[in-house]
Design an enzyme around this catalytic site. Structure first.
Site, PDB file in Angstrom:
ATOM      1  N   TYR A 118       2.396   2.835   5.638  1.00 45.48           N
ATOM      2  CA  TYR A 118       2.868   3.539   6.825  1.00 45.48           C
ATOM      3  C   TYR A 118       1.740   4.341   7.481  1.00 45.48           C
ATOM      4  O   TYR A 118       1.312   5.378   6.967  1.00 45.48           O
ATOM      5  CB  TYR A 118       4.021   4.483   6.481  1.00 45.48           C
ATOM      6  CG  TYR A 118       5.184   3.821   5.765  1.00 45.48           C
ATOM      7  CD1 TYR A 118       5.444   2.459   5.889  1.00 45.48           C
ATOM      8  CD2 TYR A 118       6.038   4.577   4.955  1.00 45.48           C
ATOM      9  CE1 TYR A 118       6.505   1.867   5.232  1.00 45.48           C
ATOM     10  CE2 TYR A 118       7.112   3.986   4.306  1.00 45.48           C
ATOM     11  CZ  TYR A 118       7.335   2.639   4.435  1.00 45.48           C
ATOM     12  OH  TYR A 118       8.394   2.053   3.786  1.00 45.48           O
ATOM     13  N   SER A 148      17.100   1.944   5.364  1.00 44.76           N
ATOM     14  CA  SER A 148      17.800   1.517   6.584  1.00 44.76           C
ATOM     15  C   SER A 148      19.320   1.480   6.397  1.00 44.76           C
ATOM     16  O   SER A 148      19.979   0.521   6.804  1.00 44.76           O
ATOM     17  CB  SER A 148      17.290   0.149   7.051  1.00 44.76           C
ATOM     18  OG  SER A 148      15.941   0.216   7.439  1.00 44.76           O
ATOM     19  N   LEU A 166      21.373   2.973   8.025  1.00 43.75           N
ATOM     20  CA  LEU A 166      21.968   3.086   9.356  1.00 43.75           C
ATOM     21  C   LEU A 166      21.637   1.873  10.230  1.00 43.75           C
ATOM     22  O   LEU A 166      21.689   1.948  11.451  1.00 43.75           O
ATOM     23  CB  LEU A 166      21.500   4.379  10.034  1.00 43.75           C
ATOM     24  CG  LEU A 166      21.828   5.655   9.262  1.00 43.75           C
ATOM     25  CD1 LEU A 166      21.299   6.879   9.992  1.00 43.75           C
ATOM     26  CD2 LEU A 166      23.326   5.780   9.029  1.00 43.75           C
ATOM     27  N   GLY A 167      21.322   0.749   9.566  1.00 48.16           N
ATOM     28  CA  GLY A 167      21.104  -0.480  10.310  1.00 48.16           C
ATOM     29  C   GLY A 167      19.967  -0.407  11.297  1.00 48.16           C
ATOM     30  O   GLY A 167      20.044  -0.972  12.380  1.00 48.16           O
ATOM     31  N   ARG A 168      18.897   0.307  10.927  1.00 41.82           N
ATOM     32  CA  ARG A 168      17.735   0.507  11.810  1.00 41.82           C
ATOM     33  C   ARG A 168      18.156   1.097  13.154  1.00 41.82           C
ATOM     34  O   ARG A 168      17.651   0.721  14.208  1.00 41.82           O
ATOM     35  CB  ARG A 168      16.971  -0.812  11.994  1.00 41.82           C
ATOM     36  CG  ARG A 168      16.479  -1.390  10.677  1.00 41.82           C
ATOM     37  CD  ARG A 168      15.650  -2.632  10.869  1.00 41.82           C
ATOM     38  NE  ARG A 168      15.352  -3.224   9.564  1.00 41.82           N
ATOM     39  CZ  ARG A 168      14.347  -2.864   8.756  1.00 41.82           C
ATOM     40  NH1 ARG A 168      13.548  -1.897   9.131  1.00 41.82           N
ATOM     41  NH2 ARG A 168      14.154  -3.457   7.604  1.00 41.82           N
ATOM     42  N   GLY A 169      19.091   2.017  13.080  1.00 42.75           N
ATOM     43  CA  GLY A 169      19.522   2.746  14.270  1.00 42.75           C
ATOM     44  C   GLY A 169      20.804   2.248  14.882  1.00 42.75           C
ATOM     45  O   GLY A 169      21.490   3.000  15.584  1.00 42.75           O
ATOM     46  N   PHE A 170      21.171   0.997  14.641  1.00 43.12           N
ATOM     47  CA  PHE A 170      22.392   0.454  15.226  1.00 43.12           C
ATOM     48  C   PHE A 170      23.609   1.318  14.886  1.00 43.12           C
ATOM     49  O   PHE A 170      24.445   1.633  15.741  1.00 43.12           O
ATOM     50  CB  PHE A 170      22.647  -0.967  14.702  1.00 43.12           C
ATOM     51  CG  PHE A 170      22.418  -2.052  15.718  1.00 43.12           C
ATOM     52  CD1 PHE A 170      23.047  -2.021  16.954  1.00 43.12           C
ATOM     53  CD2 PHE A 170      21.592  -3.114  15.429  1.00 43.12           C
ATOM     54  CE1 PHE A 170      22.839  -3.018  17.886  1.00 43.12           C
ATOM     55  CE2 PHE A 170      21.371  -4.130  16.350  1.00 43.12           C
ATOM     56  CZ  PHE A 170      22.001  -4.074  17.586  1.00 43.12           C
ATOM     57  N   GLY A 216      25.185   4.592  16.552  1.00 43.58           N
ATOM     58  CA  GLY A 216      26.020   4.516  17.744  1.00 43.58           C
ATOM     59  C   GLY A 216      25.339   4.943  19.023  1.00 43.58           C
ATOM     60  O   GLY A 216      25.975   5.018  20.075  1.00 43.58           O
TER      61      GLY A 216
END
Length: 347
Positions: free
Chosen positions: A75, A223, A225-229, A232
């Site tokens: 990173y 992830s 949170l689904g890479r931000g998906f 919401g």
């Protein structure tokens, strides 16, 4: 866990509803089950966060009860580890630091050049990480991706030497198959498997996740949170811009998949509204409800998001709501990574 009744996450910490404390395998390391993935502070999710702002977030997270922080040599090619070193140099005893080695990059262009699980590369990597992190030991040390050119026994055997030398407390693998995990564990106890796991990504349930339980390890879900998906916050008009989700690196954000996946998020939002919670809190509560052997490291660059994530610890999800959530992953469009990336997953 399909078909279970109402799911209530019960904190075991002294402060009721403040946090959920769980063990990392059989290492003796205890962490808040909602940690912090630090990658996005340095790259991949847009421009790097300004140093002072990033350090304030990291130190604020500690004050809020977070003690598990995940980084990697990859990173920012060391920039992320340097941030953690600056943030935690005067509070090292309050944090659990995990870092990783293996993937290699061109130092000038940043391009990924392969995976090197050799002892020579590991030695160079750990010394650099310790220097950047301003510490004499790493709490959890992962092989970030499997080096398919050499037996896992060779790499883990070398990593075990770091434990004996006091430079590392516990070992982990990232995105390893069940077979690889068991072979590695036969050489030295593997305390953690790190893998993507969320309402949108459940492929590890077919092998790696049962193996984690079998060997007495912990799943560290990245992830979640689904890479931000699953936060919401994205809409048809508001799509991720200028980060790796907006290119070919994330098929689920591609033109053909994006709107179909947004429709699934609406179902999470409906449940969140009924619970007077955020979609992110629902998504995190579902992951943590999979068992005591699961912890999460959602990433964020904002304190408000971090505080919201921590609120998932007190959330109760009903059996009917769980049943609705259970079916989402099968309807997700797009793979976790493009074809080249998937070749390094579950191996």
């Amino acid at each position: 866990m399909s078909g279970i009744g109402a799911m209530r996450l019960k904190p075991t910490h002294q402060e009721e509803d403040a946090m959920i404390t769980r063990q990392i395998g059989q290492s003796g390391i205890s962490v808040n089950a909602i940690g912090l993935g630090c990658m996005g502070l340095s790259e991949f999710y847009g421009p790097a966060t300004e140093t002072a702002e990033a350090i304030a977030l990291l130190q604020g997270a500690v004050d809020a009860g977070v003690n598990h922080f995940d980084t990697a040599q990859l990173y920012g090619m060391g920039a992320n580890e340097r941030l953690l070193g600056e943030a935690f140099k005067d509070r090292r005893d309050r944090v659990v630091i995990a870092t990783k080695f293996g993937p290699t990059r061109d130092r000038e262009t940043g391009a990924l050049t392969g995976v090197d699980g050799s002892e020579d590369n590991m030695r160079a990597a750990i010394e650099e990480s310790l220097r950047f992190l301003q510490t004499d030991h790493v709490d959890i040390y992962y092989l970030h991706r499997m080096d398919q050119s050499r037996p896992i026994e060779e790499t883990v055997g070398a990593m075990a030497k770091l434990v004996a030398e006091g430079k590392v407390r516990a070992l982990g693998l990232s995105e390893a198959s069940a077979e690889t995990l068991k072979r590695a564990n036969a050489v030295h106890p593997i305390s953690a498997l790190q893998s993507e796991y969320s309402l949108f990504s459940r492929d590890i349930e077919d092998g790696p996740l049962p193996a984690v339980r079998e060997i007495g390890a912990t799943l560290v879900a990245y992830s979640p949170l689904g890479r931000g998906f699953l936060t919401g916050r994205f809409t048809r008009e508001n799509r991720p811009q200028n980060d790796y989700r907006s290119g070919a690196y994330q098929p689920r954000y591609g033109d053909e998949a994006y709107e179909a996946n947004l429709a699934l998020v609406e179902e999470v939002k409906t449940i969140a509204e009924a619970l007077k919670a955020s979609p992110a809190q629902v998504a995190l509560a579902w992951v943590l409800g999979r068992g005591e052997h699961v912890v999460t490291i959602p990433g964020t660059t904002k304190r408000s998001n971090l505080d919201g994530n921590l609120g998932a610890a007190g959330l109760t999800i009903t059996s009917a709501q769980i049943a609705r959530l259970e079916g989402l992953a099968a309807r997700v469009r797009g793979a976790r990574y493009p074809e080249t990336g998937m070749r390094n997953i579950n191996v």
